[in-house]
Design an enzyme around this catalytic site. Structure first.
Site, PDB file in Angstrom:
ATOM      1  N   THR A  43       0.762  -1.402   0.070  1.00  0.00           N
ATOM      2  CA  THR A  43       0.025   0.094  -0.104  1.00  0.00           C
ATOM      3  C   THR A  43       0.815   1.222  -0.053  1.00  0.00           C
ATOM      4  O   THR A  43       0.506   2.105  -0.678  1.00  0.00           O
ATOM      5  CB  THR A  43      -0.721   0.039   1.205  1.00  0.00           C
ATOM      6  OG1 THR A  43      -1.791  -1.120   1.117  1.00  0.00           O
ATOM      7  CG2 THR A  43      -1.638   1.220   1.201  1.00  0.00           C
ATOM      8  N   ILE A  90      -0.342  12.354   0.886  1.00  0.00           N
ATOM      9  CA  ILE A  90      -0.621  13.557   1.533  1.00  0.00           C
ATOM     10  C   ILE A  90       0.002  13.454   2.961  1.00  0.00           C
ATOM     11  O   ILE A  90      -0.280  12.254   3.586  1.00  0.00           O
ATOM     12  CB  ILE A  90      -2.159  13.898   1.865  1.00  0.00           C
ATOM     13  CG1 ILE A  90      -2.804  13.927   0.279  1.00  0.00           C
ATOM     14  CG2 ILE A  90      -2.383  15.290   2.350  1.00  0.00           C
ATOM     15  CD1 ILE A  90      -2.124  14.794  -0.803  1.00  0.00           C
ATOM     16  N   HIS A 104      -1.113  14.432   6.148  1.00  0.00           N
ATOM     17  CA  HIS A 104      -2.277  15.078   6.766  1.00  0.00           C
ATOM     18  C   HIS A 104      -1.816  15.901   7.983  1.00  0.00           C
ATOM     19  O   HIS A 104      -1.106  15.646   8.848  1.00  0.00           O
ATOM     20  CB  HIS A 104      -3.064  14.064   7.037  1.00  0.00           C
ATOM     21  CG  HIS A 104      -3.792  13.403   5.894  1.00  0.00           C
ATOM     22  ND1 HIS A 104      -4.636  14.035   4.850  1.00  0.00           N
ATOM     23  CD2 HIS A 104      -3.562  12.172   5.526  1.00  0.00           C
ATOM     24  CE1 HIS A 104      -4.979  13.075   4.137  1.00  0.00           C
ATOM     25  NE2 HIS A 104      -4.137  11.909   4.399  1.00  0.00           N
ATOM     26  N   LYS A 110     -11.516  10.156   3.840  1.00  0.00           N
ATOM     27  CA  LYS A 110     -11.262  11.713   3.769  1.00  0.00           C
ATOM     28  C   LYS A 110     -11.825  12.162   2.343  1.00  0.00           C
ATOM     29  O   LYS A 110     -12.007  13.290   2.148  1.00  0.00           O
ATOM     30  CB  LYS A 110      -9.823  11.971   3.729  1.00  0.00           C
ATOM     31  CG  LYS A 110      -9.214  11.668   5.310  1.00  0.00           C
ATOM     32  CD  LYS A 110      -7.678  11.659   5.077  1.00  0.00           C
ATOM     33  CE  LYS A 110      -7.193  11.564   6.491  1.00  0.00           C
ATOM     34  NZ  LYS A 110      -7.210  10.370   6.963  1.00  0.00           N
ATOM     35  N   ARG A 113      -6.355   0.243   1.689  1.00  0.00           N
ATOM     36  CA  ARG A 113      -6.210   0.880   2.890  1.00  0.00           C
ATOM     37  C   ARG A 113      -6.673  -0.619   3.729  1.00  0.00           C
ATOM     38  O   ARG A 113      -7.410  -1.420   3.329  1.00  0.00           O
ATOM     39  CB  ARG A 113      -7.397   1.644   3.247  1.00  0.00           C
ATOM     40  CG  ARG A 113      -7.652   3.189   2.220  1.00  0.00           C
ATOM     41  CD  ARG A 113      -8.694   3.557   2.771  1.00  0.00           C
ATOM     42  NE  ARG A 113      -9.003   4.778   1.687  1.00  0.00           N
ATOM     43  CZ  ARG A 113      -9.491   4.819   0.588  1.00  0.00           C
ATOM     44  NH1 ARG A 113      -9.834   3.788   0.134  1.00  0.00           N
ATOM     45  NH2 ARG A 113      -9.793   5.986  -0.115  1.00  0.00           N
ATOM     46  N   GLU A 128      -4.260   2.222   8.058  1.00  0.00           N
ATOM     47  CA  GLU A 128      -4.926   2.852   7.002  1.00  0.00           C
ATOM     48  C   GLU A 128      -4.436   4.438   7.199  1.00  0.00           C
ATOM     49  O   GLU A 128      -3.720   4.710   7.881  1.00  0.00           O
ATOM     50  CB  GLU A 128      -6.300   2.665   6.951  1.00  0.00           C
ATOM     51  CG  GLU A 128      -7.276   3.072   8.148  1.00  0.00           C
ATOM     52  CD  GLU A 128      -8.712   2.756   8.058  1.00  0.00           C
ATOM     53  OE1 GLU A 128      -9.097   3.212   7.057  1.00  0.00           O
ATOM     54  OE2 GLU A 128      -9.215   2.039   8.935  1.00  0.00           O
ATOM     55  N   SER A 129      -5.186   5.317   6.240  1.00  0.00           N
ATOM     56  CA  SER A 129      -4.601   6.602   6.196  1.00  0.00           C
ATOM     57  C   SER A 129      -5.326   7.201   7.574  1.00  0.00           C
ATOM     58  O   SER A 129      -6.309   6.788   8.073  1.00  0.00           O
ATOM     59  CB  SER A 129      -5.669   7.285   5.331  1.00  0.00           C
ATOM     60  OG  SER A 129      -5.142   8.551   5.059  1.00  0.00           O
ATOM     61  N   CYS A 135       4.640   9.140 -21.415  1.00  0.00           N
ATOM     62  CA  CYS A 135       4.707   7.985 -22.020  1.00  0.00           C
ATOM     63  C   CYS A 135       4.567   6.665 -21.334  1.00  0.00           C
ATOM     64  O   CYS A 135       4.593   5.685 -21.779  1.00  0.00           O
ATOM     65  CB  CYS A 135       5.867   7.887 -23.010  1.00  0.00           C
ATOM     66  SG  CYS A 135       7.266   7.065 -22.393  1.00  0.00           S
ATOM     67  N   CYS A 190      11.240   4.283 -22.334  1.00  0.00           N
ATOM     68  CA  CYS A 190      12.492   3.858 -21.629  1.00  0.00           C
ATOM     69  C   CYS A 190      12.746   2.454 -20.934  1.00  0.00           C
ATOM     70  O   CYS A 190      13.677   1.893 -20.846  1.00  0.00           O
ATOM     71  CB  CYS A 190      12.865   5.037 -20.419  1.00  0.00           C
ATOM     72  SG  CYS A 190      11.776   4.802 -19.242  1.00  0.00           S
TER      73      CYS A 190
HETATM   74  C1  LIG Z   1      -6.238   4.911  -1.383  1.00  0.00           C
HETATM   75  C2  LIG Z   1      -4.947   5.376  -0.383  1.00  0.00           C
HETATM   76  C3  LIG Z   1      -4.940   6.419   0.008  1.00  0.00           C
HETATM   77  C4  LIG Z   1      -4.032   6.784   1.068  1.00  0.00           C
HETATM   78  N1  LIG Z   1      -3.736   8.175   1.265  1.00  0.00           N
HETATM   79  C5  LIG Z   1      -2.833   8.446   2.156  1.00  0.00           C
HETATM   80  C6  LIG Z   1      -2.392   9.856   2.431  1.00  0.00           C
HETATM   81  O1  LIG Z   1      -2.622  10.900   1.685  1.00  0.00           O
HETATM   82  N2  LIG Z   1      -1.725  10.157   3.611  1.00  0.00           N
HETATM   83  C7  LIG Z   1      -1.401   9.021   4.512  1.00  0.00           C
HETATM   84  O2  LIG Z   1      -0.737   9.568   5.589  1.00  0.00           O
HETATM   85  N3  LIG Z   1      -1.699   7.749   4.414  1.00  0.00           N
HETATM   86  C8  LIG Z   1      -2.368   7.550   3.434  1.00  0.00           C
HETATM   87  N4  LIG Z   1      -2.868   6.158   3.128  1.00  0.00           N
HETATM   88  C9  LIG Z   1      -2.470   5.079   4.137  1.00  0.00           C
HETATM   89  C10 LIG Z   1      -1.061   4.696   3.933  1.00  0.00           C
HETATM   90  O3  LIG Z   1      -0.649   4.467   2.356  1.00  0.00           O
HETATM   91  C11 LIG Z   1      -0.699   3.464   4.628  1.00  0.00           C
HETATM   92  O4  LIG Z   1      -1.280   3.480   5.847  1.00  0.00           O
HETATM   93  C12 LIG Z   1       0.474   2.972   4.586  1.00  0.00           C
HETATM   94  O5  LIG Z   1       1.282   2.886   3.488  1.00  0.00           O
HETATM   95  C13 LIG Z   1       0.700   1.454   5.128  1.00  0.00           C
HETATM   96  O6  LIG Z   1       1.913   0.928   5.154  1.00  0.00           O
HETATM   97  P1  LIG Z   1       2.285  -0.433   5.829  1.00  0.00           P
HETATM   98  O7  LIG Z   1       3.822  -0.370   5.484  1.00  0.00           O
HETATM   99  O8  LIG Z   1       1.627  -0.559   7.080  1.00  0.00           O
HETATM  100  O9  LIG Z   1       1.622  -1.437   4.706  1.00  0.00           O
HETATM  101  P2  LIG Z   1       2.196  -1.916   3.425  1.00  0.00           P
HETATM  102  O10 LIG Z   1       2.799  -0.593   2.566  1.00  0.00           O
HETATM  103  O11 LIG Z   1       1.232  -2.572   2.577  1.00  0.00           O
HETATM  104  O12 LIG Z   1       3.410  -2.712   3.525  1.00  0.00           O
HETATM  105  C14 LIG Z   1       3.005  -4.068   4.176  1.00  0.00           C
HETATM  106  C15 LIG Z   1       4.099  -5.025   3.560  1.00  0.00           C
HETATM  107  O13 LIG Z   1       4.164  -6.346   4.195  1.00  0.00           O
HETATM  108  C16 LIG Z   1       4.518  -7.307   3.296  1.00  0.00           C
HETATM  109  N5  LIG Z   1       3.737  -8.719   3.761  1.00  0.00           N
HETATM  110  C17 LIG Z   1       2.592  -8.880   3.749  1.00  0.00           C
HETATM  111  N6  LIG Z   1       2.341 -10.309   3.841  1.00  0.00           N
HETATM  112  C18 LIG Z   1       3.683 -10.549   4.181  1.00  0.00           C
HETATM  113  C19 LIG Z   1       4.133 -12.013   4.652  1.00  0.00           C
HETATM  114  N7  LIG Z   1       3.253 -13.111   4.796  1.00  0.00           N
HETATM  115  N8  LIG Z   1       5.341 -11.953   4.493  1.00  0.00           N
HETATM  116  C20 LIG Z   1       6.430 -11.241   4.289  1.00  0.00           C
HETATM  117  N9  LIG Z   1       5.865  -9.976   3.966  1.00  0.00           N
HETATM  118  C21 LIG Z   1       4.446  -9.549   3.960  1.00  0.00           C
HETATM  119  C22 LIG Z   1       3.840  -6.708   1.919  1.00  0.00           C
HETATM  120  O14 LIG Z   1       4.346  -7.421   0.608  1.00  0.00           O
HETATM  121  C23 LIG Z   1       4.072  -5.382   1.971  1.00  0.00           C
HETATM  122  O15 LIG Z   1       5.260  -4.783   1.747  1.00  0.00           O
HETATM  123  C24 LIG Z   1      -3.521   5.870   1.968  1.00  0.00           C
HETATM  124  C25 LIG Z   1      -4.002   4.446   1.836  1.00  0.00           C
HETATM  125  C26 LIG Z   1      -4.549   4.010   0.604  1.00  0.00           C
HETATM  126  C27 LIG Z   1      -4.935   2.586   0.147  1.00  0.00           C
END
Ligand SMILES: Cc1cc2nc3c(=O)[nH]c(=O)nc-3n(C[C@H](O)[C@H](O)[C@H](O)COP(=O)(O)OP(=O)(O)OC[C@H]3O[C@@H](n4cnc5c(N)ncnc54)[C@H](O)[C@@H]3O)c2cc1C
Length: 481
Positions: free
Chosen positions: A41, A48, A50, A251, A312, A338-339, A438, A443
């Site tokens: 994600t 953003i 926030h 949001k 999310r 999540e966000s 593109c 590239c």
């Molecule tokens: C549509 C959308 C809009 C958003 N906008 C914003 C914003 O504007 N501002 C903001 O602050 N936040 C925003 N967010 C929230 C933000 O993007 C997330 O909260 C954040 O990226 C979550 O990060 P994470 O590291 O917890 O999860 P992820 O980035 O999903 O990382 C989890 C990792 O775990 C790994 N994994 C999963 N299962 C296993 C397994 N069994 N073994 C080994 N590895 C595994 C995956 O490969 C992945 O790399 C948004 C989210 C979405 C979806």
């Protein structure tokens, strides 16, 4: 070997925790099923930073959001992450909703958000002339910003690695249990790993791991958000991040400049079952355009260069779950992120890192490298400096991606740095090669040739994003027996 800490997930959350732990003397490993940092994600969101006015006062979300926002400036400076406080506006287009803006303003004050202001119609239109003619007022937040989500995640991971944290990719955690010695065991297809502490930063899969070890079950729904990204030639369409009023689902659909000069429109909020389903749909795109057009006029939607979706990790109680469940000592949740998870990541790193430091009584390292340099972008140099750079290293004079003006020198840097790129997407997220108008049409073959040469791999082994995403399957005119 028994690790002190294993972090499952190399997204923004896991990378932030890893960076924080790299300050201490400890054996730390980050494990990810993807081929690189930032493949979940963290690569597909609004990017953003926030301000923190819409989280429920007193919640972990509110605390982490406001603290994360506060930490972002220094972090971006120290790790050379593209970040700008462009300010955000929650726009109201119906008079009867103005009360909602005041509620948000009060909530923001309770959360400790500085620099909030209510704007009237004239003030709104004077700073953002492309707002809808129906605009009645807005809540302005001066601390809101925009960041590069890839560089934020990659920079924290690289910084952790530079300070001694190990990373292992293409390694999926399958099973998790605590043995009679109190050591956590993580079973993967590549063998078993043992550790004193596990950090569950697995994004949309965090409920799977939590529920493997605790009786107090949690449930995460993947909530899909579709986006359109517009070309840089309309990058000045808005200066601030323009939000509608938030609803229960999130949001709302924003229109915002990106840190790289594009315009982003989205996201939708569609609850699904499949934790891997990141394809956009026509209905989603139609919905986001029509909703965005309620708040801005003349949206230059014909300038779309790509669409994408992110998931999310929506937990049923819409709250971050941070720390140990009572019945699983040594298992640290970072679930339901999540966000505003991207914004909160430095604060989550600080918080979880602090819990682990205290639990394992970790000592600070004497020599912690405090800064990290980004891939050198010749466009940030003066003409004289650039000429000097090209004279010393001619690869900086070879343009590989024409749309984003990315040189061979930058791609070589991206491949050969700590946790270097191994795929087209890996190069793209570190240099922007392929992110322009593109969309890598020009590239890709050239980046593939560089990957082949530098990694010593056959062309057929080069992938878009690891796994089975091979691009070249064989020679079309090869005679097969
Ligand atoms: C549509 C959308 C809009 C958003 N906008 C914003 C914003 O504007 N501002 C903001 O602050 N936040 C925003 N967010 C929230 C933000 O993007 C997330 O909260 C954040 O990226 C979550 O990060 P994470 O590291 O917890 O999860 P992820 O980035 O999903 O990382 C989890 C990792 O775990 C790994 N994994 C999963 N299962 C296993 C397994 N069994 N073994 C080994 N590895 C595994 C995956 O490969 C992945 O790399 C948004 C989210 C979405 C979806």
């Amino acid at each position: 070997m028994i690790y002190d800490v294993i972090i499952i997930g190399a997204g923004v959350t896991g990378s932030a925790v890893a960076r924080e732990l790299s300050r201490y003397r400890a054996n730390v490993l980050v494990m990810d099923k993807g081929e690189d940092v930032c493949t979940g994600t963290s690569k597909a969101n609004s990017a953003i930073v926030h301000a923190g006015y819409d989280c429920v006062p007193g919640s972990l979300m509110a605390k982490m959001n406001v603290r994360g926002n506060e930490l972002m400036g220094d972090l971006a400076r120290d790790l050379e992450i593209p970040f700008k406080r462009n300010g955000s506006m929650v726009v109201c287009i119906h008079k009867e909703e103005l009360g909602g803006l005041e509620e948000l303003y009060e909530r923001g004050k309770k959360n400790g958000v500085p620099g909030l202001r209510l704007l009237n119609r004239e003030e709104c239109l004077s700073v953002e002339p492309n707002l809808s003619e129906n605009v009645e007022g807005a809540l302005y937040a001066e601390t809101a910003g925009i960041v590069c989500p890839f560089k934020l995640t990659i920079a924290m991971a690289e910084h952790a690695n530079q300070n001694g944290v190990d990373f292992v990719f293409n390694t999926e955690a399958e099973k998790l249990w605590r043995d009679e010695e109190g050591i956590w065991n993580i079973q993967t297809a590549n063998g078993r790993y043992r550790t004193r502490i596990v950090v569950n930063a697995a994004g949309v899969y965090a409920d799977v791991f939590h529920n493997m070890v605790s009786e107090s079950k949690i449930h995460i729904t993947p909530r899909r958000g579709d986006y359109c990204l517009l070309d840089r030639n309309v990058g000045d369409f808005v200066k601030h991040t323009i939000f509608p009023q938030p609803t229960k689902l999130g949001k709302g659909i924003l229109v915002a400049p990106t840190i790289h000069g594009n315009v982003i429109v989205g996201p939708t909020a569609i609850d699904i079952e499949d934790k891997e389903a990141v394809a956009t749909t026509q209905e989603g795109i139609d919905e986001l355009i029509s909703k965005a057009e309620m708040h801005v006029r003349h949206l230059p939607i014909r300038q779309v260069i790509t669409s994408f979706a992110g998931l999310r990790a929506h937990e049923d109680h819409h709250e971050f779950i941070l720390g140990e469940p009572e019945d699983a000592p040594g298992f640290m949740d970072c679930a339901g992120i999540e966000s505003p998870g991207l914004t909160s990541s430095p604060a989550i790193g600080e918080y979880i890192g602090g819990l682990i430091r205290d639990r394992l009584t970790l000592e600070k390292k004497e020599h912690w490298i405090a800064t990290r340099r980004d891939v050198l972008d010749p466009q940030t140099l003066s003409v004289e400096e650039r000429n000097e750079l090209i004279r010393k290293n001619p690869a900086y004079g070879q343009i590989i991606c024409r749309c984003e003006t990315v040189t061979e020198g930058e791609i070589l840097d991206a491949i050969h740095r700590p946790l270097g790129a191994r795929s087209l997407d890996g190069v793209k997220r570190r240099t922007r090669a392929g992110m322009g108008r593109c969309q890598a049409g020009f590239c890709s073959p050239r980046v593939m040739e560089i990957l082949v040469r530098e990694l010593g791999l056959p062309m057929e082994k080069i992938t878009k994003s690891g796994g089975n995403s091979r691009i070249v399957l064989g020679r079309s005119k090869e005679v097969k027996e």
